[in-house]
Design an enzyme around this catalytic site. Structure first.
Site: not given
Length: 507
Positions: A194-197, A262
């Site tokens: 995701n964006k944060k990761e 998931d």
């Protein structure tokens, strides 16, 4: 074709303790929870496997569990879904990863984690790798998913060995990554950060399309990916494809994002396993995520729900012409066939009085309902006043009925409505309101209740799904702890009984 998909990663058992709190402990200033029930759900890589089962795949799973009660429960839960568990290594030296959540009055009070996050030993690594090799050889695996929750299973060495195995076998391998160092994922088909990761992994703060493009380019460079993509939550999915290509979100009703990641990787694996192109696969995965975030709790999306969502949002053209064959369904049939069958069989309209359950017939109705449940009928329950029936009500009830096989409506009695809304309500009597509801095709049964909430009714009916309006998001819902699933449905804007009454009074 029913694809064979191998899931490898951290196996997690989600344990829920449901209860109520009515006092403080005399021993310490803490709540005392009286336990009502306990439930087990699949987490981590197991939830990816569960999502693949919902998409009608043959699923095989590899990972680590403890030689303990939780490990046995996890195995039984997986096998009840017909997931092949031969690739699970059971350790006497580390526990099954289990997250126990104590829920009181619909709020999480505390979470207790039992886990060992240290890297698994060489024996376990070798077992998982050899199991993957055997499954690829003997079970004709079409795609591999690595689900990394940093619980010690997917080490640098094992991850790279599995990616090399996939490349040697000419299989696509998809990774749900974790951590800041993505070097261990080099050579994968794609990652789903995701964006944060992605920001943590690339060191690039993603704040606009330019920085998103740079992050996608760096991910591709770091990991030598076939496809570089980043999931953007409410902004959809971004993929590096002749520059930046964004697939916008189509979710209109977001109630819970639990497990959406998931669902995305499972949907991508399902499509790519059948050699669908990446853009079609991403549109399909985007729709799958939109379905699950419209549900409460960690949920799954089946093929028909995804297809219906794409159709209702006029997005079928975003998929390839092979989709009906891949989904083993007909787009036209899925919409019109049930109605055509009723017409062809010359079925007569039901007697509306047979839908109304009187108090004297309630015990017999419960017996009848139990028989239907034994035949795998999925029951839905909702309740309300339904005073001055309007389009908003009809839309809401139709959406509720689509969730299962049988819709039961609990109807507030006249005296109940007066207590809730004042002496000027209801406008229509309970007999008239019940008759109008019974006349709707989407409603199967109507039961009048006199209490302020339908809690007692729900406890006796024991429906599979409890449906409420979207205004109940983050609110206490009577009976939610007695059902398998709670679903929230958005109301039609501008349609309400109160607004109708105000309009009449004004005129």
């Amino acid at each position: 074709m029913k694809p064979n998909i191998l899931v490898i990663g951290d196996l997690i058992l989600d344990h829920y303790i449901w209860g109520k709190c009515e006092r403080i402990s005399p021993e310490a200033p803490v709540q005392v929870i009286e336990v009502a029930k306990e439930t087990l759900n699949l987490g981590g890589a197991c939830n990816v496997a569960n999502n693949l089962i919902a998409l009608d795949c043959n699923v095989f799973i590899c990972g680590m569990a403890g030689a303990d009660k939780a490990g046995e429960d996890l195995k039984n839960k997986l096998e009840s879904l017909h997931i092949n568990t031969q690739g699970i290594h059971y350790s006497k030296n580390r526990p099954t990863t289990q997250k126990s959540r104590i829920i009181a009055s619909h709020q999480q009070v505390v979470r207790v984690d039992r886990e060992d996050k240290s890297p698994i030993d060489k024996e376990a690594e070798q077992f998982i790798l050899e199991s993957a090799k055997k499954l690829i050889k003997h079970s004709k695996i079409h795609c591999i998913v690595l689900s990394d929750y940093q619980k010690g299973v997917l080490s640098q060495n094992l991850t790279q060995s599995l990616i090399q195995l996939a490349c040697d076998s000419k299989l696509k391998i998809l990774v749900d990554p974790k951590g800041k160092d993505y070097s261990k994922y080099q050579g994968a088909t794609l990652l789903t950060p995701n964006k944060k990761e992605a920001t943590e992994a690339t060191g690039i703060q993603i704040k606009d399309d330019s920085s998103l493009l740079l992050a996608l380019q760096k991910l591709k460079e770091i990991c030598h990916l076939e496809y570089s993509l980043i999931t953007l939550s409410e902004d959809g999915i971004g993929i590096l494809r002749n520059g930046l290509h964004k697939i916008p979100t189509i979710a209109k009703e977001v109630f819970d994002v639990t497990g959406a990641g998931d669902t995305v990787i499972a949907a991508l694996a399902f499509m790519l396993a059948q050699e669908e192109d990446i853009l079609s696969s991403l549109h399909f995965a985007n729709a799958a995520a939109a379905v699950v975030v419209g549900k409460v709790g960690s949920a799954t999306a089946n093929k028909q729900e995804i297809l219906n969502y794409l159709r209702d949002n006029h997005l079928l053209d975003s998929l390839s012409k092979e989709i009906p064959k891949i989904l083993n369904t007909s787009i036209i049939d899925s919409k019109f066939l049930p109605h055509l069958q009723r017409i062809s069989q010359k079925q007569k309209p039901r007697n509306l009085h047979s839908k109304f359950i009187k108090p004297d017939d309630f015990a017999l109705f419960l017996d009848f309902l139990q028989t239907l449940k034994s035949q795998d009928f999925k029951t839905i329950f909702t309740n309300g006043c339904f005073d001055i029936l309007h389009f908003g009500h009809i839309s809401y009830l139709n959406k509720a009925r689509e969730l299962g096989d049988l819709l039961i409506v609990g109807l507030n009695s006249d005296s109940s409505i007066k207590r809730l809304k004042g002496n000027e309500r209801p406008i229509n009597s309970q007999e008239d309101r019940a008759a109008l509801l019974c006349a709707l095709e989407c409603v199967d049964f109507v039961i009048i209740f006199d209490e302020d909430t339908p809690l007692n009714l729900i406890s006796q009916i024991k429906p599979d799904i409890l449906v409420k309006g979207a205004d109940y998001a983050n609110k206490k819902i009577a009976g939610s702890d007695l059902v398998k699933e709670v679903r929230l449905i958005e109301f039609v804007e501008g349609k309400s009984t109160s607004a109708t009454i105000k309009k009449i009074k004004k005129e």
